[in-house]
Motif scaffolding. Sequence first.
Motif, PDB file in Angstrom:
ATOM      1  N   ALA A  61       0.836  -1.198   0.000  1.00 14.74           N
ATOM      2  CA  ALA A  61       0.000   0.000   0.000  1.00 14.74           C
ATOM      3  C   ALA A  61       0.873   1.251   0.000  1.00 14.74           C
ATOM      4  N   VAL A  62       0.229   2.384  -0.175  1.00 12.49           N
ATOM      5  CA  VAL A  62       0.895   3.670  -0.008  1.00 12.49           C
ATOM      6  C   VAL A  62       0.069   4.518   0.946  1.00 12.49           C
ATOM      7  N   ALA A  63       0.771   5.245   1.791  1.00 13.30           N
ATOM      8  CA  ALA A  63       0.141   6.268   2.622  1.00 13.30           C
ATOM      9  C   ALA A  63       0.407   7.581   1.902  1.00 13.30           C
ATOM     10  N   VAL A  64      -0.637   8.167   1.340  1.00 16.36           N
ATOM     11  CA  VAL A  64      -0.529   9.392   0.558  1.00 16.36           C
ATOM     12  C   VAL A  64      -0.990  10.547   1.438  1.00 16.36           C
ATOM     13  N   THR A  65      -0.073  11.457   1.739  1.00 14.54           N
ATOM     14  CA  THR A  65      -0.415  12.638   2.528  1.00 14.54           C
ATOM     15  C   THR A  65      -0.483  13.815   1.571  1.00 14.54           C
ATOM     16  N   PHE A  66      -1.580  14.554   1.651  1.00 19.12           N
ATOM     17  CA  PHE A  66      -1.811  15.639   0.698  1.00 19.12           C
ATOM     18  C   PHE A  66      -2.526  16.801   1.371  1.00 19.12           C
ATOM     19  N   ASP A  67      -2.440  17.946   0.705  1.00 19.96           N
ATOM     20  CA  ASP A  67      -3.120  19.151   1.149  1.00 19.96           C
ATOM     21  C   ASP A  67      -4.452  19.220   0.404  1.00 19.96           C
ATOM     22  N   PRO A  68      -5.578  19.005   1.101  1.00 16.09           N
ATOM     23  CA  PRO A  68      -6.868  18.994   0.403  1.00 16.09           C
ATOM     24  C   PRO A  68      -7.279  20.363  -0.142  1.00 16.09           C
ATOM     25  N   GLU A  69      -6.602  21.412   0.267  1.00  8.56           N
ATOM     26  CA  GLU A  69      -6.876  22.735  -0.308  1.00  8.56           C
ATOM     27  C   GLU A  69      -6.284  22.852  -1.710  1.00  8.56           C
ATOM     28  N   THR A  70      -5.241  22.087  -1.978  1.00 10.45           N
ATOM     29  CA  THR A  70      -4.572  22.109  -3.276  1.00 10.45           C
ATOM     30  C   THR A  70      -5.028  20.953  -4.155  1.00 10.45           C
ATOM     31  N   LEU A  71      -5.197  19.799  -3.551  1.00  9.92           N
ATOM     32  CA  LEU A  71      -5.574  18.583  -4.263  1.00  9.92           C
ATOM     33  C   LEU A  71      -6.797  17.981  -3.574  1.00  9.92           C
ATOM     34  N   PRO A  72      -7.974  18.155  -4.149  1.00  9.15           N
ATOM     35  CA  PRO A  72      -9.189  17.650  -3.496  1.00  9.15           C
ATOM     36  C   PRO A  72      -9.135  16.137  -3.271  1.00  9.15           C
ATOM     37  N   GLU A  73      -9.703  15.699  -2.159  1.00  6.36           N
ATOM     38  CA  GLU A  73      -9.665  14.269  -1.847  1.00  6.36           C
ATOM     39  C   GLU A  73     -10.330  13.432  -2.925  1.00  6.36           C
ATOM     40  N   GLN A  74     -11.351  13.969  -3.599  1.00  4.77           N
ATOM     41  CA  GLN A  74     -11.993  13.221  -4.684  1.00  4.77           C
ATOM     42  C   GLN A  74     -11.014  12.973  -5.829  1.00  4.77           C
ATOM     43  N   VAL A  75     -10.126  13.924  -6.091  1.00 11.09           N
ATOM     44  CA  VAL A  75      -9.132  13.758  -7.151  1.00 11.09           C
ATOM     45  C   VAL A  75      -8.129  12.681  -6.750  1.00 11.09           C
ATOM     46  N   VAL A  76      -7.707  12.690  -5.483  1.00 11.40           N
ATOM     47  CA  VAL A  76      -6.777  11.665  -4.998  1.00 11.40           C
ATOM     48  C   VAL A  76      -7.385  10.274  -5.218  1.00 11.40           C
ATOM     49  N   LEU A  77      -8.656  10.142  -4.901  1.00 13.70           N
ATOM     50  CA  LEU A  77      -9.313   8.830  -5.019  1.00 13.70           C
ATOM     51  C   LEU A  77      -9.656   8.476  -6.458  1.00 13.70           C
ATOM     52  N   ALA A 117     -17.969   6.573  -1.625  1.00 14.28           N
ATOM     53  CA  ALA A 117     -18.419   7.433  -2.720  1.00 14.28           C
ATOM     54  C   ALA A 117     -17.483   7.307  -3.926  1.00 14.28           C
ATOM     55  N   ALA A 118     -16.179   7.229  -3.675  1.00 14.16           N
ATOM     56  CA  ALA A 118     -15.210   7.093  -4.770  1.00 14.16           C
ATOM     57  C   ALA A 118     -15.376   5.753  -5.482  1.00 14.16           C
ATOM     58  N   ARG A 119     -15.596   4.703  -4.716  1.00  5.41           N
ATOM     59  CA  ARG A 119     -15.792   3.383  -5.322  1.00  5.41           C
ATOM     60  C   ARG A 119     -17.063   3.387  -6.178  1.00  5.41           C
ATOM     61  N   THR A 120     -18.102   4.052  -5.710  1.00  6.82           N
ATOM     62  CA  THR A 120     -19.344   4.164  -6.483  1.00  6.82           C
ATOM     63  C   THR A 120     -19.098   4.933  -7.779  1.00  6.82           C
ATOM     64  N   ARG A 121     -18.328   6.040  -7.718  1.00  3.52           N
ATOM     65  CA  ARG A 121     -18.006   6.795  -8.931  1.00  3.52           C
ATOM     66  C   ARG A 121     -17.227   5.914  -9.911  1.00  3.52           C
ATOM     67  N   ALA A 122     -16.262   5.172  -9.403  1.00  3.90           N
ATOM     68  CA  ALA A 122     -15.427   4.328 -10.263  1.00  3.90           C
ATOM     69  C   ALA A 122     -16.261   3.266 -10.966  1.00  3.90           C
ATOM     70  N   ALA A 123     -17.285   2.769 -10.302  1.00  2.59           N
ATOM     71  CA  ALA A 123     -18.145   1.742 -10.908  1.00  2.59           C
ATOM     72  C   ALA A 123     -18.853   2.267 -12.147  1.00  2.59           C
ATOM     73  N   GLU A 124     -18.996   3.586 -12.245  1.00  2.25           N
ATOM     74  CA  GLU A 124     -19.654   4.181 -13.407  1.00  2.25           C
ATOM     75  C   GLU A 124     -18.778   4.141 -14.654  1.00  2.25           C
ATOM     76  N   TRP A 125     -17.455   4.101 -14.494  1.00  2.00           N
ATOM     77  CA  TRP A 125     -16.600   4.113 -15.673  1.00  2.00           C
ATOM     78  C   TRP A 125     -15.792   2.842 -15.890  1.00  2.00           C
ATOM     79  N   TRP A 126     -15.830   1.908 -14.941  1.00  2.00           N
ATOM     80  CA  TRP A 126     -15.146   0.624 -15.130  1.00  2.00           C
ATOM     81  C   TRP A 126     -16.172  -0.442 -15.510  1.00  2.00           C
ATOM     82  N   PRO A 127     -15.941  -1.158 -16.604  1.00  2.00           N
ATOM     83  CA  PRO A 127     -16.832  -2.284 -16.904  1.00  2.00           C
ATOM     84  C   PRO A 127     -16.505  -3.430 -15.949  1.00  2.00           C
ATOM     85  N   GLY A 128     -17.489  -4.131 -15.528  1.00  2.00           N
ATOM     86  CA  GLY A 128     -17.265  -5.235 -14.593  1.00  2.00           C
ATOM     87  C   GLY A 128     -17.402  -4.773 -13.149  1.00  2.00           C
TER      88      GLY A 128
END
Length: 182
Positions: A61-77, A117-128
């Motif tokens: 795994a990776v532990a990704v530390t980010f500034d949510p003011e610069t990089l929204p958490e939805q973009v990270v996911l 929520a991110a997994r639900t969004r991903a299901a919209e663009w991944w087949p299967g």
Amino acid sequence: MTRTDPAMTTFVLAGGCYWCLDAAYRALRGVVDVHSCFTGGTVPDPSYEQVCTGRTGHAEAVAVTFDPETLPEQVVLDAFFTMHDPTQLNRQGHDVGTQYRSAMFYADDAQREVFEAARTRAAEWWPGEIVTTIQPLGPVYPAPEAHQDFFAKNPTQGYCLAVAVPKVNRVRAAFAEYLLPN
């Protein structure tokens, strides 16, 4: 992995070999740290060799530390779901085993909700079917130092060229507005 700056957010994510996720996240503006690690298993403080057996229960795994003011958490996911195939169970390409599973490890209920929520969004663009698990974050163990920022240290290594570069390029193309300047 603990947060030292309350303005920063850390997500612990697994999506195949951690070298690829590390390299892709380091290209994004707002990411302040990426740390390759092992989590999700039962063996305390496992070695890389132990995790490679697939018998520790840990994922790379990776532990990704980010500034949510610069990089929204939805973009990270959304980047996470772009850089690996979340429909492959316990594998990514030729990397096979539970240590290469797709998983999101939440630190609290708020993260769990964002991950769902991110997994639900991903299901919209991944087949299967999306097989990414969402589970509580337990102990996190650092990967060996040689595995930290592996792509930058080994840009001509065969695996990096064949596997990491295409994943980094997908993220760069999909999230160009969030890239670090060259």
